[in-house]
Design an enzyme around this catalytic site. Structure first.
Site, PDB file in Angstrom:
ATOM      1  N   THR A   7     137.716  48.331  -8.278  1.00 33.59           N
ATOM      2  CA  THR A   7     137.363  48.471  -6.870  1.00 33.59           C
ATOM      3  C   THR A   7     138.036  47.378  -6.061  1.00 33.59           C
ATOM      4  O   THR A   7     138.744  46.548  -6.601  1.00 33.59           O
ATOM      5  CB  THR A   7     135.834  48.380  -6.687  1.00 33.59           C
ATOM      6  OG1 THR A   7     135.494  48.887  -5.412  1.00 33.59           O
ATOM      7  CG2 THR A   7     135.321  46.967  -6.821  1.00 33.59           C
ATOM      8  N   LYS A  39     128.705  49.545  -2.809  1.00 33.14           N
ATOM      9  CA  LYS A  39     128.893  48.276  -3.513  1.00 33.14           C
ATOM     10  C   LYS A  39     128.535  47.063  -2.664  1.00 33.14           C
ATOM     11  O   LYS A  39     128.807  45.939  -3.042  1.00 33.14           O
ATOM     12  CB  LYS A  39     130.349  48.173  -3.973  1.00 33.14           C
ATOM     13  CG  LYS A  39     130.741  49.320  -4.890  1.00 33.14           C
ATOM     14  CD  LYS A  39     132.203  49.330  -5.162  1.00 33.14           C
ATOM     15  CE  LYS A  39     132.587  50.588  -5.902  1.00 33.14           C
ATOM     16  NZ  LYS A  39     134.013  50.745  -6.017  1.00 33.14           N
ATOM     17  N   GLY A  51     128.673  41.731  -2.153  1.00 31.31           N
ATOM     18  CA  GLY A  51     129.550  42.819  -2.555  1.00 31.31           C
ATOM     19  C   GLY A  51     129.947  42.575  -3.993  1.00 31.31           C
ATOM     20  O   GLY A  51     130.088  41.430  -4.416  1.00 31.31           O
ATOM     21  N   SER A 130     140.310  45.111  -8.267  1.00 33.45           N
ATOM     22  CA  SER A 130     141.679  45.464  -8.635  1.00 33.45           C
ATOM     23  C   SER A 130     142.639  45.474  -7.454  1.00 33.45           C
ATOM     24  O   SER A 130     143.816  45.184  -7.614  1.00 33.45           O
ATOM     25  CB  SER A 130     141.699  46.815  -9.344  1.00 33.45           C
ATOM     26  OG  SER A 130     141.156  47.809  -8.509  1.00 33.45           O
TER      27      SER A 130
END
Length: 182
Positions: A7, A39, A51, A130
């Site tokens: 994410t 998230k 987060g 990522s």
């Protein structure tokens, strides 16, 4: 620092606002398992925003533990983050968790990792996941050259750019904001 492949989460403190946003994609290997995961979480009656990136179940465990630490330390975000990081590194169960977190309140912006790091990011920009490097580059450029944008607008644009590049990041973006302390 851990490389979380799942994410992108971005937090920016700019002007009188702190914004944290994330995409909604959850993957299992190379497959999209769900496209609208939330998230971002508010804690302490909306005074703190978190987060997460990484394993969803692991992240929920960490958020619960972080909230417990906040309650133990009177809502002091830095103290709670340091105590969670200590536990995360030393607890046999916690150290196996694969997630990272960004936490913020009106005055602090921190990145927490399972290696025991509690980082205060440079330039009031924090990114994990990522697509974090793409989002961070975009956020730095936006903050430097677009002072008329709000923190929320910068977060949305940074995540959009990351989603265009990173296959583990999508365009289902959720952003939460706080008023920053001056």
């Amino acid at each position: 620092m851990q490389k979380i492949k799942s994410t992108t989460v971005v937090a920016i403190k700019h002007g009188n606002q702190i914004a944290i946003g994330a995409d909604g994609q959850a993957t299992m290997g190379n497959t999209v398992a769900k496209s609208n995961v939330r998230k971002i979480r508010k804690l302490q009656n909306g005074k703190i925003v978190t987060g997460f990136a990484g394993s969803t179940a692991d992240a929920f465990t960490l958020i619960e533990r972080f909230d417990e630490k906040l309650n133990s330390y009177g809502g002091n975000i830095k103290r709670a983050a340091i105590e969670l990081a200590k536990d995360w590194r030393t607890d046999r169960y916690l150290r196996k968790l694969e997630a990272m977190m960004i936490v913020a309140d009106a005055s602090e912006l921190l990145i927490l990792s399972g290696t025991g790091d509690v980082l205060e990011p440079d330039h009031d920009i924090a990114t994990i996941g990522s697509g974090s490097m793409y989002a961070q580059a975009a956020a730095l450029a936006l903050k430097k050259h677009s002072s008329n944008l709000s923190a929320e607008e910068m977060v949305k644009e940074s995540l959009g750019i990351a989603a265009d590049i990173c296959i583990y990041t999508n365009h289902n973006i959720i952003v939460e904001t706080l008023e920053a302390a001056n």
